[in-house]
Design an enzyme around this catalytic site. Sequence first.
Site, short mmCIF file in Angstrom:
data_model
loop_
_atom_site.label_atom_id
_atom_site.label_comp_id
_atom_site.label_asym_id
_atom_site.label_seq_id
_atom_site.Cartn_x
_atom_site.Cartn_y
_atom_site.Cartn_z
CE LYS A 78 -4.02 -2.21 2.00
NZ LYS A 78 -5.02 -2.26 3.06
CG ASP A 112 -7.99 -0.07 3.38
OD1 ASP A 112 -8.76 -0.91 2.88
OD2 ASP A 112 -6.74 -0.17 3.33
P1 NDP Z 1 1.13 -3.37 9.36
O1 NDP Z 1 2.16 -4.42 9.10
O2 NDP Z 1 1.25 -2.05 8.68
O3 NDP Z 1 1.07 -3.05 10.95
C1 NDP Z 1 1.12 -4.10 11.88
C2 NDP Z 1 0.80 -3.58 13.29
O4 NDP Z 1 0.57 -4.72 14.12
C3 NDP Z 1 1.92 -2.76 13.94
O5 NDP Z 1 1.34 -1.75 14.73
C4 NDP Z 1 2.61 -3.82 14.83
O6 NDP Z 1 3.21 -3.27 15.99
C5 NDP Z 1 1.43 -4.65 15.27
N1 NDP Z 1 1.74 -6.01 15.68
C6 NDP Z 1 2.18 -7.02 14.88
N2 NDP Z 1 2.30 -8.16 15.61
C7 NDP Z 1 1.93 -7.85 16.89
C8 NDP Z 1 1.84 -8.60 18.10
N3 NDP Z 1 2.15 -9.90 18.16
N4 NDP Z 1 1.44 -7.95 19.22
C9 NDP Z 1 1.11 -6.64 19.19
N5 NDP Z 1 1.17 -5.88 18.07
C10 NDP Z 1 1.59 -6.48 16.93
O7 NDP Z 1 -0.28 -4.11 9.03
P2 NDP Z 1 -1.61 -3.46 8.42
O8 NDP Z 1 -1.91 -2.22 9.15
O9 NDP Z 1 -1.53 -3.42 6.93
O10 NDP Z 1 -2.72 -4.60 8.75
C11 NDP Z 1 -3.18 -4.82 10.09
C12 NDP Z 1 -4.39 -5.75 10.08
O11 NDP Z 1 -5.51 -5.15 9.43
C13 NDP Z 1 -4.16 -7.08 9.36
O12 NDP Z 1 -4.74 -8.11 10.16
C14 NDP Z 1 -4.92 -6.94 8.05
O13 NDP Z 1 -5.36 -8.20 7.56
C15 NDP Z 1 -6.09 -6.06 8.49
N6 NDP Z 1 -6.74 -5.30 7.39
C16 NDP Z 1 -8.06 -5.54 7.08
C17 NDP Z 1 -8.72 -4.84 6.08
C18 NDP Z 1 -10.15 -5.14 5.77
O14 NDP Z 1 -10.68 -4.68 4.75
N7 NDP Z 1 -10.85 -5.88 6.62
C19 NDP Z 1 -8.04 -3.80 5.28
C20 NDP Z 1 -6.65 -3.59 5.69
C21 NDP Z 1 -6.04 -4.34 6.69
P3 NDP Z 1 4.76 -2.77 16.00
O15 NDP Z 1 4.75 -1.37 15.45
O16 NDP Z 1 5.13 -2.83 17.44
O17 NDP Z 1 5.53 -3.74 15.15
#
Ligand code: NDP
Length: 267
Positions: A78, A112
């Site tokens: 994205k 989104d």
């Molecule tokens: P990113 O990779 O950009 O961000 C991931 C985030 O998750 C970061 O804040 C990271 O924290 C955190 N994180 C990852 N693992 C853990 C953990 N074990 N414990 C706590 N925090 C954690 O991902 P996206 O923002 O692109 O996507 C996030 C979710 O949203 C996904 O599940 C995706 O499938 C969903 N989504 C759904 C959509 C829909 O239409 N329904 C559309 C877009 C996304 P840190 O900064 O500490 O690493």
Amino acid sequence: MSLERWYEWRDAPSGDFAVVGDPVAHSWSPRMHRAAYAALNYSWEYRAIRVPAGELEQALKALAQKKYRGVNVTVPLKQEAFKCTRPEIGAISRVGAVNTIALPSMMSTNTDGIGLYKALLESHVGPGASVLILGAGGSARSAGFVLHRYGYHVTVWNRTTETAAALAGEFGLRWVETPRTAGFDAVLNATSASLADADLPIEWSGRGLAMDMMYAIEATPFMQRAQSAGWRTMDGREMLLWQGATSFVWWTGIDPPIGVMREAISA
Ligand code: NDP
């Protein structure tokens, strides 16, 4: 649900619309858009196409030559899409990520945030509500920006505290070091923790709506914890539906059959 048939971008046959990402087989967008085309009697094709990070611009040019006119973008592309396309003037320049591209013009937008907003409205969580967003990645950024603009009171928590503070500072939100749900009307899980079946250190109390942005037929660990604490829950399917429907209108100017699309992604 079974995995989607997908193509490498160099091998993709010609088509009309597609979702690109890596991985892409888990996306439910193809079944949702195809159901809409069938209901409207269009013989358009919507394909799932794998595009590795760093190859998006090249892939989009190839897809344009194969007559594709619209592309949805999922993880991890994205931000790359924002850089290599022509984003609409206005709000999305603050978010820095796009999920919808028109070909061959390379114009782009992000649906989104509006998808999330519509999903919340349908669950009776409207502007003025107090929302805790978990995460500070791409989805949390677009959720925080859009909900704040629409009049929600937004607080952010992230595992990496500095990123939550930076996001809050950039968009004028609150941030917290510990995710306590008391006093919030809704809690949105915008982390990818559920993808790894990981638990989040949430202190549950109060009552409201707990939404996991991940879409899943079975309740995710986040949803299970919320249910045990007496919160109502939803997964990311309504958000997927409304972001997809908004992309559909943006590409075609035609109102999509919402009921048919919802049915295509229900259990
Ligand atoms: P990113 O990779 O950009 O961000 C991931 C985030 O998750 C970061 O804040 C990271 O924290 C955190 N994180 C990852 N693992 C853990 C953990 N074990 N414990 C706590 N925090 C954690 O991902 P996206 O923002 O692109 O996507 C996030 C979710 O949203 C996904 O599940 C995706 O499938 C969903 N989504 C759904 C959509 C829909 O239409 N329904 C559309 C877009 C996304 P840190 O900064 O500490 O690493």
